[in-house]
Write a protein that holds these residues in place. Structure first.
Motif, PDB file in Angstrom:
ATOM      1  N   MET A   1     -24.385  31.229 -54.594  1.00 51.81           N
ATOM      2  CA  MET A   1     -23.180  30.325 -54.756  1.00 51.81           C
ATOM      3  C   MET A   1     -23.888  28.828 -54.491  1.00 51.81           C
ATOM      4  SD  MET A   1     -20.074  29.561 -55.266  1.00 51.81           S
ATOM      5  CE  MET A   1     -19.085  30.952 -54.649  1.00 51.81           C
ATOM      6  N   VAL A   2     -24.812  28.745 -53.761  1.00 51.35           N
ATOM      7  CA  VAL A   2     -25.646  27.358 -53.671  1.00 51.35           C
ATOM      8  C   VAL A   2     -26.210  27.046 -55.057  1.00 51.35           C
ATOM      9  CG1 VAL A   2     -27.245  25.965 -52.694  1.00 51.35           C
ATOM     10  CG2 VAL A   2     -25.621  27.140 -51.207  1.00 51.35           C
ATOM     11  N   ALA A   3     -26.969  27.941 -55.665  1.00 53.44           N
ATOM     12  CA  ALA A   3     -27.465  27.796 -56.937  1.00 53.44           C
ATOM     13  C   ALA A   3     -26.555  27.561 -57.908  1.00 53.44           C
ATOM     14  CB  ALA A   3     -28.424  29.138 -57.015  1.00 53.44           C
ATOM     15  N   VAL A   4     -25.273  28.235 -58.000  1.00 48.43           N
ATOM     16  CA  VAL A   4     -24.374  27.866 -59.124  1.00 48.43           C
ATOM     17  C   VAL A   4     -23.816  26.585 -59.014  1.00 48.43           C
ATOM     18  CG1 VAL A   4     -22.031  28.799 -59.774  1.00 48.43           C
ATOM     19  CG2 VAL A   4     -23.865  30.369 -59.476  1.00 48.43           C
ATOM     20  N   LEU A   5     -23.621  26.090 -57.737  1.00 49.11           N
ATOM     21  CA  LEU A   5     -23.074  24.739 -57.648  1.00 49.11           C
ATOM     22  C   LEU A   5     -24.121  23.733 -57.928  1.00 49.11           C
ATOM     23  CD1 LEU A   5     -20.928  25.210 -54.367  1.00 49.11           C
ATOM     24  CD2 LEU A   5     -20.006  25.292 -56.759  1.00 49.11           C
ATOM     25  N   ALA A   6     -25.205  23.963 -57.797  1.00 51.22           N
ATOM     26  CA  ALA A   6     -26.360  22.888 -57.962  1.00 51.22           C
ATOM     27  C   ALA A   6     -26.490  22.843 -59.504  1.00 51.22           C
ATOM     28  CB  ALA A   6     -27.787  23.364 -57.359  1.00 51.22           C
ATOM     29  N   ASP A   7     -25.950  23.829 -60.518  1.00 51.17           N
ATOM     30  CA  ASP A   7     -26.096  23.845 -61.961  1.00 51.17           C
ATOM     31  C   ASP A   7     -25.194  24.448 -62.786  1.00 51.17           C
ATOM     32  OD1 ASP A   7     -27.256  23.016 -64.322  1.00 51.17           O
ATOM     33  OD2 ASP A   7     -28.709  24.827 -64.164  1.00 51.17           O
ATOM     34  N   LEU A   8     -23.725  24.066 -62.505  1.00 52.12           N
ATOM     35  CA  LEU A   8     -22.785  24.763 -63.172  1.00 52.12           C
ATOM     36  C   LEU A   8     -23.200  24.773 -64.566  1.00 52.12           C
ATOM     37  CD1 LEU A   8     -19.528  23.202 -61.278  1.00 52.12           C
ATOM     38  CD2 LEU A   8     -20.423  25.786 -61.420  1.00 52.12           C
ATOM     39  N   ALA A   9     -23.361  24.017 -65.264  1.00 59.08           N
ATOM     40  CA  ALA A   9     -23.559  24.261 -66.712  1.00 59.08           C
ATOM     41  C   ALA A   9     -24.791  25.081 -66.851  1.00 59.08           C
ATOM     42  CB  ALA A   9     -24.037  22.761 -67.339  1.00 59.08           C
TER      43      ALA A   9
ATOM     44  N   PHE B   1      -2.259  22.266 -50.471  1.00 62.80           N
ATOM     45  CA  PHE B   1      -3.914  22.612 -51.048  1.00 62.80           C
ATOM     46  C   PHE B   1      -4.070  21.820 -52.150  1.00 62.80           C
ATOM     47  CE2 PHE B   1      -6.601  25.044 -54.073  1.00 62.80           C
ATOM     48  CZ  PHE B   1      -7.575  25.680 -53.226  1.00 62.80           C
ATOM     49  N   ALA B   2      -3.246  21.562 -53.102  1.00 68.09           N
ATOM     50  CA  ALA B   2      -3.607  20.680 -54.095  1.00 68.09           C
ATOM     51  C   ALA B   2      -3.925  19.089 -53.829  1.00 68.09           C
ATOM     52  CB  ALA B   2      -2.750  20.546 -55.139  1.00 68.09           C
ATOM     53  N   GLY B   3      -3.363  18.621 -52.635  1.00 67.42           N
ATOM     54  CA  GLY B   3      -3.458  17.343 -52.036  1.00 67.42           C
ATOM     55  C   GLY B   3      -4.924  17.176 -51.401  1.00 67.42           C
ATOM     56  N   PHE B   4      -5.658  18.280 -51.212  1.00 66.57           N
ATOM     57  CA  PHE B   4      -7.132  17.901 -50.823  1.00 66.57           C
ATOM     58  C   PHE B   4      -7.961  17.283 -52.057  1.00 66.57           C
ATOM     59  CE2 PHE B   4      -5.739  21.006 -47.343  1.00 66.57           C
ATOM     60  CZ  PHE B   4      -6.212  20.036 -46.028  1.00 66.57           C
ATOM     61  N   GLY B   5      -7.546  17.738 -53.396  1.00 73.34           N
ATOM     62  CA  GLY B   5      -8.423  17.091 -54.380  1.00 73.34           C
ATOM     63  C   GLY B   5      -9.634  17.645 -54.638  1.00 73.34           C
ATOM     64  N   ALA B   6      -9.894  18.825 -54.388  1.00 77.62           N
ATOM     65  CA  ALA B   6     -11.299  19.565 -54.453  1.00 77.62           C
ATOM     66  C   ALA B   6     -11.479  19.703 -55.983  1.00 77.62           C
ATOM     67  CB  ALA B   6     -11.002  20.999 -53.566  1.00 77.62           C
ATOM     68  N   ASP B   7     -12.855  19.549 -56.063  1.00 72.55           N
ATOM     69  CA  ASP B   7     -13.383  20.048 -57.290  1.00 72.55           C
ATOM     70  C   ASP B   7     -13.562  21.353 -57.615  1.00 72.55           C
ATOM     71  OD1 ASP B   7     -14.193  17.212 -58.098  1.00 72.55           O
ATOM     72  OD2 ASP B   7     -15.544  17.384 -56.564  1.00 72.55           O
ATOM     73  N   ILE B   8     -13.925  22.031 -56.529  1.00 75.82           N
ATOM     74  CA  ILE B   8     -14.042  23.697 -56.591  1.00 75.82           C
ATOM     75  C   ILE B   8     -13.507  24.419 -55.317  1.00 75.82           C
ATOM     76  CG2 ILE B   8     -15.666  25.634 -56.813  1.00 75.82           C
ATOM     77  CD1 ILE B   8     -17.396  24.213 -58.663  1.00 75.82           C
ATOM     78  N   ALA B   9     -12.746  25.429 -55.390  1.00 74.71           N
ATOM     79  CA  ALA B   9     -12.595  26.301 -54.223  1.00 74.71           C
ATOM     80  C   ALA B   9     -13.533  27.464 -54.036  1.00 74.71           C
ATOM     81  CB  ALA B   9     -11.333  26.724 -54.263  1.00 74.71           C
ATOM     82  N   VAL B  10     -14.339  27.552 -53.199  1.00 70.76           N
ATOM     83  CA  VAL B  10     -15.362  28.584 -52.944  1.00 70.76           C
ATOM     84  C   VAL B  10     -14.587  29.556 -52.006  1.00 70.76           C
ATOM     85  CG1 VAL B  10     -17.589  29.233 -51.826  1.00 70.76           C
ATOM     86  CG2 VAL B  10     -17.268  27.205 -53.264  1.00 70.76           C
ATOM     87  N   VAL B  11     -14.584  30.921 -52.460  1.00 68.49           N
ATOM     88  CA  VAL B  11     -13.755  31.815 -51.915  1.00 68.49           C
ATOM     89  C   VAL B  11     -14.597  33.156 -51.470  1.00 68.49           C
ATOM     90  CG1 VAL B  11     -11.871  33.433 -51.995  1.00 68.49           C
ATOM     91  CG2 VAL B  11     -11.680  31.329 -53.199  1.00 68.49           C
TER      92      VAL B  11
END
Length: 315
Positions: free
Chosen positions: A170-178, A69-79
């Motif tokens: 979720m799409v809205a949050v990922l577009a502007d995490l800050a 799992f860690a090897g995929f190097g994901a920025d974020i996991a969406v669950v």
């Protein structure tokens, strides 16, 4: 990371928004159908159709699965309704953590079955929270939420609505995490949505009509049920009759006269008239859509034409 139909719009929305989905995690295929062939989950099927790498581990607790799992190097996991516990090593692997689509207005209905519990609990509103995951059960801070009236909806209809809502949020949050700082959940108002037990879908006519009607909606699909002559009949929709009137007394009297031994209860669960109105502890319900085993969905009138349930019958 998701498994059922609820999760598919979230996955599709991530792809449509242009995110690089490096992998999709889902629960392993289950045996289904008459042939008991292995059937992939809805998320696995959609991910494979989209050309996304799929992993279906039985558990994420062993070091090998965690390393992969860690090897995929994901920025974020969406669950979204994944169904497996994420150990600390998995929660910490993505650079920006794990975000969960949870189908309730947290902290109300943490846990496995928030949609059904909101209906069964008589909630006026429910909704979706985008939550930063942590080790506790749905205890993490919330980045974004939205609400919708329950308003007589079935579990199936509410699932579809909240799935689409969760994908949009979720799409809205990922577009502007800050722009969506995590807000801790309040300590007051915590409730837990326990996993649904199949036995709960049996209609309990010793409850009020309002509670029984919520059972009908909360367990559709697959459908709440009552039993008559050893056969289960599913009730997929029902209307409330808060004042069943004199017909109730006549049906109770008839039921008492027809009793064959002490097993018959006068009152709850007695059919009151030729329309299949059923007495509850307070008021009555009138099923409008039903289904016998191996048959199609039918109205109460269609059912009664081929399956007599006379007034006075105790269900």
């Amino acid at each position: 990371m998701g498994t059922p139909d609820f999760s598919v719009p979230v996955l599709q929305a991530l792809v449509d928004a242009g995110h690089d989905v490096v992998a999709s995690y889902s629960q392993p295929p289950r045996r289904a159908g008459r042939g008991k062939a292995l059937k992939p989950s809805p998320v696995q099927a959609r991910a494979e159709a989209l050309g996304i790498t799929v992993r279906t581990p039985v558990s994420l607790r062993d070091a090998e699965a965690q390393a992969e799992f860690a090897g995929f190097g994901a920025d974020i996991a969406v669950v979204a309704a994944y169904g497996l516990i994420l150990p600390r090593a998995v929660l910490d692997a993505p650079a920006r953590g794990c975000l969960n689509v949870h189908a309730s207005l947290l902290p109300r209905w943490r846990g496995a079955a928030p949609i059904q519990r909101a209906i069964l609990g008589g909630d006026a509103d429910t909704g979706v929270c985008i939550m930063q995951m942590e080790a506790g059960l749905d205890t993490g801070p919330v980045l974004l939420r939205d609400a919708t009236p329950v308003d007589g909806k079935t579990a199936g209809a509410l699932t579809d609505e909240l799935s689409a809502m969760g994908a949009r949020l979720m799409v809205a949050v990922l577009a502007d995490l800050a722009g969506y700082p995590p807000v801790p959940q309040p300590e007051d108002g915590v409730t837990y949505a326990a996993k649904i037990d199949k036995a709960e879908a049996r209609l309990d006519f010793s409850q009020s009509a309002a509670v029984v009607e919520r059972q009908v909606r909360g367990f559709n699909p697959p459908g709440a049920w009552f039993e008559i002559a050893g056969e289960r009949v599913r009730v997929l929709a029902a209307d409330l009759d808060r004042h069943p009137g004199e017909g109730r007394d006549r049906a109770m009297e008839h039921a008492s006269e027809q009793a064959d031994g002490p097993g018959l209860r006068r009152g709850d669960g007695v059919v009151l008239d030729e329309f299949l109105t059923i007495a509850c502890a307070d008021g009555a319900i009138r099923p409008t859509l039903l289904q016998r085993a191996g048959r199609g969905v039918m109205t109460a009138g269609e059912l009664l034409r081929g399956f007599a349930i006379p007034a006075g019958t105790q269900l």
